[in-house]
Scaffold this motif. Structure first.
Motif, PDB file in Angstrom:
ATOM      1  N   THR A   1      -3.482  12.937  12.801  1.00 21.00           N
ATOM      2  CA  THR A   1      -3.679  11.503  12.988  1.00 21.00           C
ATOM      3  C   THR A   1      -3.570  11.078  14.448  1.00 21.00           C
ATOM      4  O   THR A   1      -4.414  10.321  14.946  1.00 21.00           O
ATOM      5  N   GLN A   2      -2.540  11.549  15.127  1.00 15.11           N
ATOM      6  CA  GLN A   2      -2.347  11.135  16.519  1.00 15.11           C
ATOM      7  C   GLN A   2      -3.500  11.567  17.430  1.00 15.11           C
ATOM      8  O   GLN A   2      -4.019  10.748  18.201  1.00 15.11           O
ATOM      9  N   PRO A   3      -3.935  12.844  17.382  1.00 19.68           N
ATOM     10  CA  PRO A   3      -5.066  13.225  18.250  1.00 19.68           C
ATOM     11  C   PRO A   3      -6.343  12.449  17.952  1.00 19.68           C
ATOM     12  O   PRO A   3      -7.083  12.092  18.874  1.00 19.68           O
ATOM     13  N   ILE A   4      -6.608  12.189  16.668  1.00 21.79           N
ATOM     14  CA  ILE A   4      -7.808  11.433  16.313  1.00 21.79           C
ATOM     15  C   ILE A   4      -7.727  10.018  16.871  1.00 21.79           C
ATOM     16  O   ILE A   4      -8.703   9.489  17.416  1.00 21.79           O
TER      17      ILE A   4
ATOM     18  N   PHE B   1      -8.939  11.575   5.884  1.00 20.11           N
ATOM     19  CA  PHE B   1      -7.659  10.938   5.598  1.00 20.11           C
ATOM     20  C   PHE B   1      -6.931  10.537   6.876  1.00 20.11           C
ATOM     21  O   PHE B   1      -6.226   9.525   6.901  1.00 20.11           O
ATOM     22  N   SER B   2      -7.081  11.327   7.937  1.00 16.91           N
ATOM     23  CA  SER B   2      -6.453  10.967   9.209  1.00 16.91           C
ATOM     24  C   SER B   2      -7.087   9.709   9.772  1.00 16.91           C
ATOM     25  O   SER B   2      -6.383   8.812  10.257  1.00 16.91           O
ATOM     26  N   LEU B   3      -8.422   9.626   9.688  1.00 18.35           N
ATOM     27  CA  LEU B   3      -9.096   8.434  10.194  1.00 18.35           C
ATOM     28  C   LEU B   3      -8.766   7.227   9.327  1.00 18.35           C
ATOM     29  O   LEU B   3      -8.619   6.104   9.828  1.00 18.35           O
ATOM     30  N   TYR B   4      -8.650   7.441   8.021  1.00 15.51           N
ATOM     31  CA  TYR B   4      -8.238   6.363   7.127  1.00 15.51           C
ATOM     32  C   TYR B   4      -6.875   5.816   7.552  1.00 15.51           C
ATOM     33  O   TYR B   4      -6.666   4.604   7.648  1.00 15.51           O
ATOM     34  N   LYS B   5      -5.950   6.728   7.838  1.00 16.66           N
ATOM     35  CA  LYS B   5      -4.616   6.326   8.266  1.00 16.66           C
ATOM     36  C   LYS B   5      -4.680   5.568   9.585  1.00 16.66           C
ATOM     37  O   LYS B   5      -4.039   4.523   9.753  1.00 16.66           O
ATOM     38  N   VAL B   6      -5.471   6.078  10.524  1.00 17.68           N
ATOM     39  CA  VAL B   6      -5.610   5.446  11.833  1.00 17.68           C
ATOM     40  C   VAL B   6      -6.151   4.029  11.687  1.00 17.68           C
ATOM     41  O   VAL B   6      -5.617   3.071  12.269  1.00 17.68           O
TER      42      VAL B   6
ATOM     43  N   TYR C   1       0.828  -1.199   0.000  1.00 16.02           N
ATOM     44  CA  TYR C   1       0.000   0.000   0.000  1.00 16.02           C
ATOM     45  C   TYR C   1       0.871   1.261   0.000  1.00 16.02           C
ATOM     46  O   TYR C   1       1.873   1.341   0.719  1.00 16.02           O
ATOM     47  N   PHE C   2       0.444   2.226  -0.777  1.00 12.17           N
ATOM     48  CA  PHE C   2       1.186   3.484  -0.904  1.00 12.17           C
ATOM     49  C   PHE C   2       1.251   4.228   0.423  1.00 12.17           C
ATOM     50  O   PHE C   2       2.231   4.900   0.720  1.00 12.17           O
ATOM     51  N   VAL C   3       0.211   4.126   1.233  1.00 11.98           N
ATOM     52  CA  VAL C   3       0.121   4.921   2.457  1.00 11.98           C
ATOM     53  C   VAL C   3       0.728   4.217   3.666  1.00 11.98           C
ATOM     54  O   VAL C   3       0.662   4.743   4.770  1.00 11.98           O
ATOM     55  N   LEU C   4       1.311   3.042   3.481  1.00 12.59           N
ATOM     56  CA  LEU C   4       1.844   2.289   4.606  1.00 12.59           C
ATOM     57  C   LEU C   4       3.328   2.038   4.406  1.00 12.59           C
ATOM     58  O   LEU C   4       3.750   1.551   3.356  1.00 12.59           O
TER      59      LEU C   4
ATOM     60  N   SER D   1     -13.815  -1.474  -1.335  1.00 11.78           N
ATOM     61  CA  SER D   1     -12.750  -2.355  -0.854  1.00 11.78           C
ATOM     62  C   SER D   1     -12.011  -1.767   0.333  1.00 11.78           C
ATOM     63  O   SER D   1     -10.994  -2.309   0.753  1.00 11.78           O
ATOM     64  N   PHE D   2     -12.508  -0.651   0.862  1.00 10.23           N
ATOM     65  CA  PHE D   2     -11.868  -0.029   2.014  1.00 10.23           C
ATOM     66  C   PHE D   2     -12.251  -0.754   3.299  1.00 10.23           C
ATOM     67  O   PHE D   2     -13.212  -1.523   3.353  1.00 10.23           O
ATOM     68  N   ALA D   3     -11.490  -0.457   4.346  1.00 10.51           N
ATOM     69  CA  ALA D   3     -11.775  -1.026   5.651  1.00 10.51           C
ATOM     70  C   ALA D   3     -13.192  -0.653   6.081  1.00 10.51           C
ATOM     71  O   ALA D   3     -13.644   0.475   5.879  1.00 10.51           O
ATOM     72  N   SER D   4     -13.897  -1.608   6.683  1.00 11.12           N
ATOM     73  CA  SER D   4     -15.284  -1.378   7.102  1.00 11.12           C
ATOM     74  C   SER D   4     -15.382  -0.211   8.078  1.00 11.12           C
ATOM     75  O   SER D   4     -16.370   0.530   8.062  1.00 11.12           O
ATOM     76  N   GLY D   5     -14.376  -0.047   8.920  1.00  9.53           N
ATOM     77  CA  GLY D   5     -14.398   1.050   9.888  1.00  9.53           C
ATOM     78  C   GLY D   5     -14.432   2.407   9.218  1.00  9.53           C
ATOM     79  O   GLY D   5     -15.134   3.324   9.677  1.00  9.53           O
ATOM     80  N   LEU D   6     -13.698   2.553   8.115  1.00 10.18           N
ATOM     81  CA  LEU D   6     -13.680   3.827   7.403  1.00 10.18           C
ATOM     82  C   LEU D   6     -15.015   4.073   6.704  1.00 10.18           C
ATOM     83  O   LEU D   6     -15.535   5.197   6.700  1.00 10.18           O
TER      84      LEU D   6
END
Length: 601
Positions: A356-359, A453-458, A219-222, A551-556
């Motif tokens: 990202t961290q505060p979220i 995007f922050s929640l996606y990252k989290v 994944y590009f973001v990981l 195809s994204f995470a169910s949480g997002l």
């Protein structure tokens, strides 16, 4: 070709470009094929890590002589509340470690294996020792295959450390005491007692070696690969980049060095797991990262300064090894309690860590109260929308007024015909007269983009959502919705296509479909663009996003549905309070009647 068909083709083309770009930047999980290596049936020096060179002379440590006794060397059991495995007396390697709290798959009983010995499928282990300095012979210090003896302890637990000992028969006695806490942190205390009549010089080191190219998510973001902290400098490199470090002939492999004056650490990170060498805080050291082509091995080292051991004296060096899951609470605890500098940044928070961290901390705190990550995501969304509501209120009011002006705008469009300049001028006057700001409708979207995007990252990088259930069929919020419209959401007996299949793109689950509907409903409250092409693109967007996020995470997806639903309710109530009753389905009915009328004509 009429304008309507042109606009349709344009909308389809743009949607295809968006989807193609999304696949480039957010590809489906892939596995990198590991470099094929010949697996050895027994550990030998040729399979051992490349040891640091003699510190003064720069002579490479000898690894020529095989050690046939290493394969049969005794092992010490590791058994804590969270870890199980063993360490080998051959080199004192920590090379067999599994995580009791994590299974490989949701429906599997097989626990995650982190470290493996040489001879296993993917050798990955830590080894410690001393590098000779000055004219001290290499054979005077223990190497990766030295057979140690147990001086104290028989099982390594969180309450019972073990001590290993090796006498070089030349006046030097080496000891190594290994302890582990109730989480994932080993402490390794090495000592050398000089019983000879002359001083000796040598330096302690730690090595983590990883044979072959590890499988990565792709994944590009990981980030997966090398991570290190050198004082206030944070670095990360992929395995591909490590293999391209400039060749250093004296090291015998591709090498990059980083010097820390006071604080730092170096490790290999996967998506959810990590193995990291951590010298004592305040201890100067040199970090080394290398790829050794002759051994097909990625290797990291922490090298401490040379110490002189006077005749009759003993010197001691203590370091740490983190080997386990990247749990926020555990890592934050080590940062606070042990003083490990910026250890929390071993979790990949990304460039927007200030969001990202505060979220994540807020989501984590809510989950401690609720005990369910799905409901915690919904509660977090409610809280965020509540905080943003005062800022978004004026936007919703402005959009309500624009919706009221829609008939006048349509009339103005008909009067202007092809004269776009006249149309734009008339609309600006209309906005000014009614004190409406057309750009204000973008404010809610702009506000939620960094949050999204922050929640996606989290959700993607933090282990806390791994295998976390919500309700019913959603048993893993870090994975896509497992239901599928292709088998009528489980009513038919056949299984939905594999996520790697091309059919997975159209195998929409319940959550993605609800997402598309929620976006469509929200869009019906907004004034339609006057430009036909823009209107067509906006009309397509809910359904394009439905497939994109399928195809994204169910949480997002759950967050996005909740966000859309709250936004819809807020906007609907504000429009009603301003005397405008939204007509959600009237436009569809009018469009159908118009097409029927045109067809009959």
């Amino acid at each position: 070709m009429d304008d309507q068909n042109k606009n349709l083709i344009l909308a389809v083309a743009l949607s295809g470009i968006v989807l193609l770009a999304w696949q480039v930047f957010f590809p489906a999980p892939t596995q990198t094929t590991a470099v094929e290596t010949t697996q050895l049936s027994q550990p030998t020096d040729s399979a051992a890590p490349l040891l640091p060179p003699s510190t003064d002379a720069g002579v490479q440590a000898s690894t020529d002589t095989p050690s046939p006794t290493a394969a049969t060397a005794e092992r010490i059991t590791i058994d804590t509340d969270r870890l199980q495995g063993s360490l080998s007396l051959a080199g004192g390697r920590i090379d067999d470690l599994s995580l009791k709290d994590y299974t490989v798959d949701l429906d599997s009983d097989e626990i995650v294996t982190l470290l493996e010995p040489v001879g296993a499928e993917s050798p990955y282990y830590a080894v410690y020792g001393w590098a000779p300095a000055g004219d001290l012979p290499q054979e005077y210090v223990p190497n990766a295959n030295t057979i140690w003896s147990v001086e104290e302890g028989d099982v390594l637990t969180q309450t019972t450390p073990i001590t290993l000992v090796w006498d070089n028969d030349n006046g030097m006695i080496f000891r190594r005491t290994i302890a582990i806490d109730d989480e994932y942190m080993f402490s390794v205390e090495q000592s050398v007692e000089n019983t000879s009549a002359a001083p000796v010089r040598l330096s302690p080191y730690g090595i983590v070696a990883r044979h072959g190219t590890p499988d990565v998510s792709g994944y590009f973001v990981l980030h997966e690969g090398l991570i290190l902290q050198s004082d206030d400098s944070y670095e990360k490199e992929t395995y591909k980049k490590i293999a391209k470090f400039d060749m250093n002939a004296a090291e015998g492999g591709n090498t990059s060095k980083y010097t820390s004056e006071e604080n730092g650490w170096i490790g290999f990170t996967d998506k959810n797991w990590m193995t990291t060498l951590v010298p004592q805080p305040g201890q100067a050291f040199t970090s080394v990262a290398k790829y050794v082509p002759t051994k097909d091995t990625y290797q990291i080292e922490s090298r401490l300064p040379v110490q002189e051991v006077a005749a009759g004296a003993t010197v001691t060096s203590k370091t740490y090894l983190f080997a386990g899951a990247k749990e926020w609470e555990a890592i934050k605890g080590y940062q606070d309690d042990l003083g490990i500098h910026r250890f929390i940044y071993s979790i990949d928070w990304g460039l927007f860590f200030f969001f990202t961290q505060p979220i994540f901390r807020l989501l984590h705190a809510i989950n401690l109260l609720i005990g369910n990550m799905g409901w915690s995501i919904i509660a977090l969304t409610l809280l965020i929308k509540g905080i943003m509501f005062p800022l978004a209120y004026k936007s919703y009011v402005s959009m309500a007024r624009m919706k009221e002006l829609q008939p006048e705008m349509e009339k103005m469009k008909a009067d202007a015909g092809e004269d776009r300049e006249k149309l734009q001028k008339g609309m600006m006057e209309l906005y000014k007269k009614n004190k409406v700001n057309p750009a204000s409708g973008c404010l809610p979207l702009l506000l939620q983009i960094p949050v999204f995007f922050s929640l996606y990252k989290v959700i993607f990088v933090t282990i806390e959502l791994r295998h976390a259930p919500w309700l019913g069929w959603i048993r893993d919020l870090s994975a896509p919705d497992p239901s599928s419209i292709l088998n009528l959401f489980g009513l038919l007996s056949f299984s939905p296509p594999d996520p790697s299949s091309i059919l997975a793109f159209i195998s929409l689950g319940i959550l993605p479909i609800l997402l598309g509907i929620s976006m469509w409903l929200q869009q019906k409250l907004n004034p339609a663009p006057t430009d036909p092409a823009q209107a067509m693109i906006f009309a397509w967007m809910p359904w394009v996003f439905m497939f994109m996020l399928g195809s994204f995470a169910s949480g997002l997806v759950l967050y996005w549905i909740t966000n859309n639903t709250i936004t819809f309710i807020q906007q609907y109530l504000i429009m009603r309070s301003h005397g405008h009753k939204p007509d959600l389905f009237g436009n569809i009915a009018r469009s159908l009647r118009l097409k029927k009328k045109e067809g009959s004509a």
